[in-house]
Scaffold this motif. Structure first.
Motif, PDB file in Angstrom:
ATOM      1  N   ILE A   1      86.123  63.857  48.553  1.00  0.00           N
ATOM      2  CA  ILE A   1      85.355  65.095  48.328  1.00  0.00           C
ATOM      3  C   ILE A   1      83.919  64.941  48.836  1.00  0.00           C
ATOM      4  CG2 ILE A   1      84.319  66.531  46.486  1.00  0.00           C
ATOM      5  CD1 ILE A   1      87.211  67.166  46.760  1.00  0.00           C
TER       6      ILE A   1
ATOM      7  N   LYS B   1      87.454  66.463  37.654  1.00  0.00           N
ATOM      8  CA  LYS B   1      88.156  67.186  36.593  1.00  0.00           C
ATOM      9  C   LYS B   1      88.296  66.391  35.318  1.00  0.00           C
ATOM     10  CE  LYS B   1      91.521  67.056  39.621  1.00  0.00           C
ATOM     11  NZ  LYS B   1      92.596  67.614  40.397  1.00  0.00           N
ATOM     12  N   GLU B   2      88.275  65.030  35.436  1.00  0.00           N
ATOM     13  CA  GLU B   2      88.470  64.206  34.240  1.00  0.00           C
ATOM     14  C   GLU B   2      87.387  64.465  33.199  1.00  0.00           C
ATOM     15  OE1 GLU B   2      88.452  63.041  37.395  1.00  0.00           O
ATOM     16  OE2 GLU B   2      90.310  61.934  37.764  1.00  0.00           O
TER      17      GLU B   2
ATOM     18  N   SER C   1      94.811  65.152  51.932  1.00  0.00           N
ATOM     19  CA  SER C   1      94.371  63.768  52.076  1.00  0.00           C
ATOM     20  C   SER C   1      93.287  63.534  51.023  1.00  0.00           C
ATOM     21  CB  SER C   1      93.852  63.583  53.500  1.00  0.00           C
ATOM     22  OG  SER C   1      92.863  62.619  53.510  1.00  0.00           O
TER      23      SER C   1
HETATM   24  P1  NAD Z   1      87.671  58.972  45.894  1.00  0.00           P
HETATM   25  O1  NAD Z   1      88.336  57.821  45.246  1.00  0.00           O
HETATM   26  O2  NAD Z   1      87.956  59.256  47.331  1.00  0.00           O
HETATM   27  O3  NAD Z   1      86.075  58.845  45.725  1.00  0.00           O
HETATM   28  C1  NAD Z   1      85.469  58.548  44.522  1.00  0.00           C
HETATM   29  C2  NAD Z   1      83.969  58.421  44.652  1.00  0.00           C
HETATM   30  O4  NAD Z   1      83.450  58.046  43.359  1.00  0.00           O
HETATM   31  C3  NAD Z   1      83.499  57.335  45.624  1.00  0.00           C
HETATM   32  O5  NAD Z   1      82.319  57.744  46.256  1.00  0.00           O
HETATM   33  C4  NAD Z   1      83.203  56.144  44.706  1.00  0.00           C
HETATM   34  O6  NAD Z   1      82.212  55.258  45.216  1.00  0.00           O
HETATM   35  C5  NAD Z   1      82.690  56.846  43.456  1.00  0.00           C
HETATM   36  N1  NAD Z   1      82.937  56.036  42.251  1.00  0.00           N
HETATM   37  C6  NAD Z   1      84.115  55.468  41.887  1.00  0.00           C
HETATM   38  N2  NAD Z   1      83.961  54.779  40.728  1.00  0.00           N
HETATM   39  C7  NAD Z   1      82.668  54.925  40.365  1.00  0.00           C
HETATM   40  C8  NAD Z   1      81.887  54.446  39.281  1.00  0.00           C
HETATM   41  N3  NAD Z   1      82.424  53.651  38.339  1.00  0.00           N
HETATM   42  N4  NAD Z   1      80.585  54.809  39.210  1.00  0.00           N
HETATM   43  C9  NAD Z   1      80.032  55.576  40.172  1.00  0.00           C
HETATM   44  N5  NAD Z   1      80.708  56.053  41.225  1.00  0.00           N
HETATM   45  C10 NAD Z   1      82.015  55.741  41.333  1.00  0.00           C
HETATM   46  O7  NAD Z   1      88.023  60.256  45.004  1.00  0.00           O
HETATM   47  P2  NAD Z   1      88.193  61.779  45.473  1.00  0.00           P
HETATM   48  O8  NAD Z   1      89.575  62.018  45.957  1.00  0.00           O
HETATM   49  O9  NAD Z   1      87.043  62.203  46.332  1.00  0.00           O
HETATM   50  O10 NAD Z   1      88.094  62.528  44.060  1.00  0.00           O
HETATM   51  C11 NAD Z   1      86.869  62.675  43.371  1.00  0.00           C
HETATM   52  C12 NAD Z   1      87.090  63.635  42.205  1.00  0.00           C
HETATM   53  O11 NAD Z   1      87.413  64.916  42.717  1.00  0.00           O
HETATM   54  C13 NAD Z   1      88.255  63.239  41.295  1.00  0.00           C
HETATM   55  O12 NAD Z   1      87.948  63.548  39.970  1.00  0.00           O
HETATM   56  C14 NAD Z   1      89.401  64.103  41.784  1.00  0.00           C
HETATM   57  O13 NAD Z   1      90.333  64.388  40.772  1.00  0.00           O
HETATM   58  C15 NAD Z   1      88.654  65.357  42.201  1.00  0.00           C
HETATM   59  N6  NAD Z   1      89.352  66.143  43.229  1.00  0.00           N
HETATM   60  C16 NAD Z   1      89.596  65.601  44.440  1.00  0.00           C
HETATM   61  C17 NAD Z   1      90.271  66.330  45.415  1.00  0.00           C
HETATM   62  C18 NAD Z   1      90.511  65.762  46.792  1.00  0.00           C
HETATM   63  O14 NAD Z   1      91.016  66.483  47.650  1.00  0.00           O
HETATM   64  N7  NAD Z   1      90.192  64.523  47.063  1.00  0.00           N
HETATM   65  C19 NAD Z   1      90.710  67.634  45.113  1.00  0.00           C
HETATM   66  C20 NAD Z   1      90.435  68.156  43.852  1.00  0.00           C
HETATM   67  C21 NAD Z   1      89.749  67.412  42.908  1.00  0.00           C
END
Ligand code: NAD
Ligand code: MG
Length: 399
Positions: free
Chosen positions: A13, A125-126, A212
């Motif tokens: 994201i 969302k968590e 993705s």
């Molecule tokens: P990802 O794993 O690709 O990225 C996570 C990000 O959070 C990274 O920048 C990482 O460095 C950071 N991070 C991880 N652990 C951390 C910590 N302990 N402290 C600080 N930063 C931390 O995840 P994503 O797919 O981008 O998803 C992010 C959020 O968005 C999630 O809650 C997911 O459910 C939600 N979401 C994602 C999508 C999608 O298409 N990827 C769609 C809808 C909702």
């Protein structure tokens, strides 16, 4: 000029958000980027996008990032530790915060943004699953703007009357809404038998047919826990009772969700499965911004299919719906148990079908209370994680 902080900028994201922002440099200025411990991608983002601050939670990685940026002659200031995340989320100079950390790690920084009354673009969302009631209350009190980024919730938001401020608490009955229908692709195992699900690998679970995404949400999509978390997320965002929500399998992920009104109208939002659409929508509202997303070609898509979800093959969805009914700290416990089980599955210490087993046992064993404040939520989270780890250690021996 609006100043933007991205919490979790190196994730899926985060990267999509930077892509949209870079198309609108005349409107948005980057205030801060942040990541957990992988400093190389954050260094590249800093050199390309020149934020004021870069926050690296891990201290050692922060030092490496500092050295790399100094070598390149960059002026970006590197901060470290979780306190720094709170500062860049709630700082007075920030207007917009993209909450895109994955999992419970995003709880406090996202709350910091809400408490400071920011315009919060919520992907994480968590946070709503763990503490939705407190989150919405805090947003209301602080005058924060809540804009859903999850594609389904963004779609629902777009199908509701414009200017319905979520933090104030919607009155769905007054708006004439009969049902909110959340669509789900069904994930990579939509047609797998229950037996074959026991042997699926992390690589197979992460290979989503349409989207993705990061590894955790990809596994959640494969187990349908993602839809379960989204069910709880929708209850809080739209002030909906569980019986006002429905889940519909739609494998093509072209319709991102629907809202049914009492007059029989059903409004839907359609688009290619690309998160830059909801991100651009939330960044631009009330205006529409270019997002770089390809035009939807309905002739090429040709067909849109629908089916009912199978709760027996995907028990995670049923567990989440049950936690939504139970309320109190049940959703926080569900989320914590799921995070632990998914991490164990990704580390090949637990089978895919043991994920719902762990969650269901945790929900039987821990007590639920009213989440009066964040300390109660964090306590429920920690307790559920402990119980989940105990179960994982036992079940894991079999894999
Ligand atoms: P990802 O794993 O690709 O990225 C996570 C990000 O959070 C990274 O920048 C990482 O460095 C950071 N991070 C991880 N652990 C951390 C910590 N302990 N402290 C600080 N930063 C931390 O995840 P994503 O797919 O981008 O998803 C992010 C959020 O968005 C999630 O809650 C997911 O459910 C939600 N979401 C994602 C999508 C999608 O298409 N990827 C769609 C809808 C909702
Ligand atoms: Mg979603």
């Amino acid at each position: 000029m609006q100043r933007v902080t991205i919490l979790g900028s190196t994730g899926s994201i985060g990267v999509s958000t930077l892509d949209v922002l870079s198309r609108h440099r005349d409107r948005f200025e980057l205030y801060a980027l942040s990541a957990s411990s992988r400093w190389e991608p954050l260094a590249e983002q800093c050199l390309e996008h020149q934020p004021r601050y870069a926050v690296m939670v891990d201290q050692v990685s922060a030092q490496k990032l500092r050295e790399r940026l100094a070598e390149a002659g960059s002026k970006v200031e590197v901060l470290s530790g979780s306190e720094a995340l709170l500062e860049v989320a709630g700082g007075t100079e920030v207007d917009v915060v993209m909450a895109a950390i994955v999992g419970a790690a995003g709880l406090l920084p996202t709350f910091a943004a809400v408490e400071a009354g920011k315009r919060v673009l919520l992907a994480n969302k968590e946070v709503l699953v763990m503490a939705g009631g407190l989150f919405m209350q805090t947003a209301r009190r602080a005058g924060a703007g809540i804009l859903p980024i999850d594609s389904e919730h963004n779609a629902i938001f777009q199908c509701l009357p414009l200017a319905a401020p979520l933090a104030a608490g919607l009155d769905l009955t007054a708006l004439g809404v009969r049902k909110i229908i959340l669509t789900a692709s069904g994930g990579p195992f939509r047609n797998h038998s229950s037996e074959s699900l026991a042997d699926v690998t992390p690589a197979e679970a992460c290979a989503h047919p349409n989207w993705s995404m990061g590894p955790k949400i990809s596994v959640d999509s494969a187990s349908m826990m993602n839809k379960g978390l989204e069910f709880i997320e929708a209850c809080w965002l739209f002030n909906a009772r569980p019986d006002e929500l429905e889940v519909l399998i739609h494998p093509q992920s072209v319709i991102h969700s629907l809202v049914e009104y009492v007059d029989g109208s059903v409004l839907a939002q359609l688009g290619n499965p690309d998160m830059r659409t909801p991100i651009a929508h939330a960044l631009g509202l009330p205006e529409r911004l270019q997002s770089g997303v390809e035009r939807l070609d309905l002739v090429a898509s040709a067909r849109l299919d629908f089916e009912a979800p199978d709760l027996s093959r995907f028990p995670c969805l049923a567990l989440a719906m049950q936690a939504a009914q139970q309320g109190q700290t049940a959703p926080a416990a569900l989320n914590a148990a799921n995070e632990e089980a998914v991490a164990a599955f990704l580390a090949q210490q637990l089978s895919f079908t043991d994920i719902p087993r762990v969650i269901s046992k945790v929900l039987e064993r821990v007590d639920f209370t009213e989440p009066r404040d964040l300390a109660v939520v964090q306590h429920a989270d920690a307790e559920a994680r402990r119980e989940a780890q105990r179960l994982i250690a036992r079940l894991g021996c079999r894999t």
